[in-house]
Design an enzyme around this catalytic site. Sequence first.
Site, PDB file in Angstrom:
ATOM      1  N   GLU A  37      -7.326  18.061   5.326  1.00 35.64           N
ATOM      2  CA  GLU A  37      -6.396  17.108   5.300  1.00 35.64           C
ATOM      3  C   GLU A  37      -4.957  18.257   4.159  1.00 35.64           C
ATOM      4  OE1 GLU A  37      -7.695  12.626   6.036  1.00 35.64           O
ATOM      5  OE2 GLU A  37      -7.633  13.893   3.985  1.00 35.64           O
ATOM      6  N   ASN A  63       0.212   5.253  -0.016  1.00 30.88           N
ATOM      7  CA  ASN A  63      -1.238   6.699  -0.241  1.00 30.88           C
ATOM      8  C   ASN A  63      -0.172   8.169  -0.154  1.00 30.88           C
ATOM      9  OD1 ASN A  63      -1.124   6.117   2.530  1.00 30.88           O
ATOM     10  ND2 ASN A  63      -2.028   7.909   2.575  1.00 30.88           N
ATOM     11  N   ASP A  64      -0.110   9.207   0.547  1.00 34.16           N
ATOM     12  CA  ASP A  64      -0.243  10.269   0.224  1.00 34.16           C
ATOM     13  C   ASP A  64       1.628  10.909   0.005  1.00 34.16           C
ATOM     14  OD1 ASP A  64      -2.123  10.253   1.507  1.00 34.16           O
ATOM     15  OD2 ASP A  64      -1.354  11.501   3.071  1.00 34.16           O
ATOM     16  N   TRP A  87       2.801   9.798  10.084  1.00 38.71           N
ATOM     17  CA  TRP A  87       1.453   9.923   8.993  1.00 38.71           C
ATOM     18  C   TRP A  87       2.382  11.368   8.138  1.00 38.71           C
ATOM     19  CZ3 TRP A  87      -3.930   9.800  11.523  1.00 38.71           C
ATOM     20  CH2 TRP A  87      -4.063   9.063  11.960  1.00 38.71           C
ATOM     21  N   ARG A 121      -3.485  17.427  11.895  1.00 39.64           N
ATOM     22  CA  ARG A 121      -2.194  17.254  11.246  1.00 39.64           C
ATOM     23  C   ARG A 121      -1.749  17.262   9.672  1.00 39.64           C
ATOM     24  NH1 ARG A 121      -6.808  13.628  11.205  1.00 39.64           N
ATOM     25  NH2 ARG A 121      -7.678  12.944   8.921  1.00 39.64           N
ATOM     26  N   TRP A 177       0.496  -1.073   0.051  1.00 42.88           N
ATOM     27  CA  TRP A 177      -0.035  -0.167   0.065  1.00 42.88           C
ATOM     28  C   TRP A 177       0.727   1.141  -0.536  1.00 42.88           C
ATOM     29  CZ3 TRP A 177      -5.135   2.142   0.062  1.00 42.88           C
ATOM     30  CH2 TRP A 177      -5.480   3.091   0.324  1.00 42.88           C
ATOM     31  N   TRP A 222      -4.273   0.458   3.907  1.00 42.45           N
ATOM     32  CA  TRP A 222      -3.631   0.285   5.042  1.00 42.45           C
ATOM     33  C   TRP A 222      -2.833   0.533   5.571  1.00 42.45           C
ATOM     34  CZ3 TRP A 222      -4.285   3.518   9.168  1.00 42.45           C
ATOM     35  CH2 TRP A 222      -4.468   4.952  10.044  1.00 42.45           C
TER      36      TRP A 222
HETATM   37  N1  DQQ Z   1      -3.291  10.435   4.750  1.00 38.34           N
HETATM   38  C1  DQQ Z   1      -2.309  10.104   5.661  1.00 38.34           C
HETATM   39  C2  DQQ Z   1      -2.895  11.966   6.915  1.00 38.34           C
HETATM   40  C3  DQQ Z   1      -3.340  12.557   6.053  1.00 38.34           C
HETATM   41  C4  DQQ Z   1      -4.596  11.140   5.044  1.00 38.34           C
HETATM   42  C5  DQQ Z   1      -2.503   8.877   6.668  1.00 38.34           C
HETATM   43  C6  DQQ Z   1      -4.419  12.195   3.619  1.00 38.34           C
HETATM   44  O1  DQQ Z   1      -1.738  12.058   7.847  1.00 38.34           O
HETATM   45  O2  DQQ Z   1      -4.509  13.267   6.728  1.00 38.34           O
HETATM   46  O3  DQQ Z   1      -1.509   8.221   6.248  1.00 38.34           O
HETATM   47  O4  DQQ Z   1      -4.583  11.335   3.244  1.00 38.34           O
END
Ligand code: DQQ
Length: 574
Positions: free
Chosen positions: A234, A55-56, A115, A179, A53, A80
């Site tokens: 976010e 993500n950001d 994160w 965050r 996985w 995730w």
């Molecule tokens: N992904 C992170 C967070 C954020 C979110 C966690 C946005 O810090 O807000 O993996 O996709």
Amino acid sequence: MEISAIWAVGLCLFLARHGIEAEASYPSCRNLQSNPTEQPYRTAYHFQPPKNWMNDPNGPMYYNGVYHLFYQYNPYAAVWGNITWAHSISYDLVNWVHLDHALNPTDPFDINGCWTGSATILPGEEPVIIYTGADTQNRQVQNMAVPKNISDPLLREWIKSPRNPLMSPTNGIDANNFRDPTTAWQGPDKVWRIIVGSLINDHGTALLYRSRDFVNWTKSQTPLHSSNKTGMWECPDFYPVSTRTGVETSVQNADTQHVLKASFNGNDYYIIGKYVPETDTYLVETDFLDAGSDLRYDYGEFYASKTFFDAAKKRRILWAWIQESDSSSADIEKGWSGLQSIPRSVLLDQTGRQLVQWPIKEIEELRENQVTLLNKEVRGGSVLEVPGITASQVDVEVSFDFPHFKEAEVLDPSWVDPQLLCTQKNASVKGSIGPFGLLVLASKDLTEQTAIFFHIFKTHNKKYVVLMCSDQSRSSVRQDVDKTSYGAFVDIDPLREKISLRGLIDHSIVESFGGEGRSCITARVYPELAINKEAHLYVFNNGTQSVKISRLDAWSMKKAEIVPTNRRRNSHFN
Ligand code: DQQ
């Protein structure tokens, strides 16, 4: 799929969700994850890790001749969880080497996840990361990390500050909504500022923090900005833009405007305004979700983006997470989930009303076998194949004009939602000027096709409106994938300028740039017939009026080298 296979996928999904490495605990999970290199949906030139996985994008930066990309990563599964900062480096933003993870969730202040966060290069050239940790009580706190050895050219190891957490959710801040700190900028008073995404009294908010030494941070009484029309913000981003070059994050002058971006409702929205550093105020004429305004980086799949200033080429570069649009069980089965967009350079449009985005120049190094079409009329109802290219892996640029520009259909004033309009007037619905555009990742018989097209309308006060659509309704014969269509209006006057489209097509992703980057739409598609050599590229026109391809260039794209450190193939990374 048979019942037992469904059960097995379910078990693997459960193991993965609970952070248990599925392959180790249940050998059949390995069988369910077919070899990623043989899979038709793996991309050839988009950034992705070998498995699991992602993500950001986090903390992208250019430091000492090297581009760094960190990203949210689950080392154990294709869903995730167990979020670490994975780390990759590049010399050209196209070919990448994966390094060891930079941050692992091992300390009380980030034990439940490292994160999203950002990097800042301090004067004297020291990079610093500030990121969100999910602590022992699952509270969100902001932490710092610095390179262990600043003379290591790849900055392989990072150490967390003994002062962590530097910012905690006190004084009414919701610990679940605190965050994603931004890159810091320095005001004329030499004080550093960052913003952190939050939700205060149900308003999306950019909390402002200040510091002189980067370690002791004080929250400002007033946030930099907030909105009563949105939920939690976010991954906020705040940076200066101009119409000519990229601008370093701390710069602010008469030529610059400031962009505030926030990620909410599954999209990355932005507003443009003037920042006054003396008072830390941000003045905008049009705010998030104001009537008649809907500025988004991309009107398709594109989330949690982050920009950085590339000092080597004086440009601002934008990255975003492009998530899958099929099911979690399909992700488990293929063993991976998530892509990063092709990095885009971002400028303020000449009108000052919006941004323009364009894929970084370096991606053109992958182009080969150019095919060109010039001055070709495409009559209403016809389809024309672009021959001689690898249509599953292509970069295509086309501009259209009109032999005879006759009456366009009237735009009903109630048609304000371009996505809805694209869904109702999809590629198969005949119009007058349009739909016309490209059919990408299409099977020979057109059973499967993703249509990227334009449709031109006229308003009651005789202005032309250009609608751009990405129609996924026939993108796959599979029934179990999301086929949502996307739409955007493009700020072009078709009487004065050609209508241009660029498509970056890479097996399961289509990034489309309309009007030279004024409106962008990214889609994830999962064809079953139009894969690899069975994919085709067509130009189509389903309007009654002819359109002319003024020029079309298409290139097959080579595979980028995106490899673990120990699998370097050539000299890119010596
Ligand atoms: N992904 C992170 C967070 C954020 C979110 C966690 C946005 O810090 O807000 O993996 O996709």
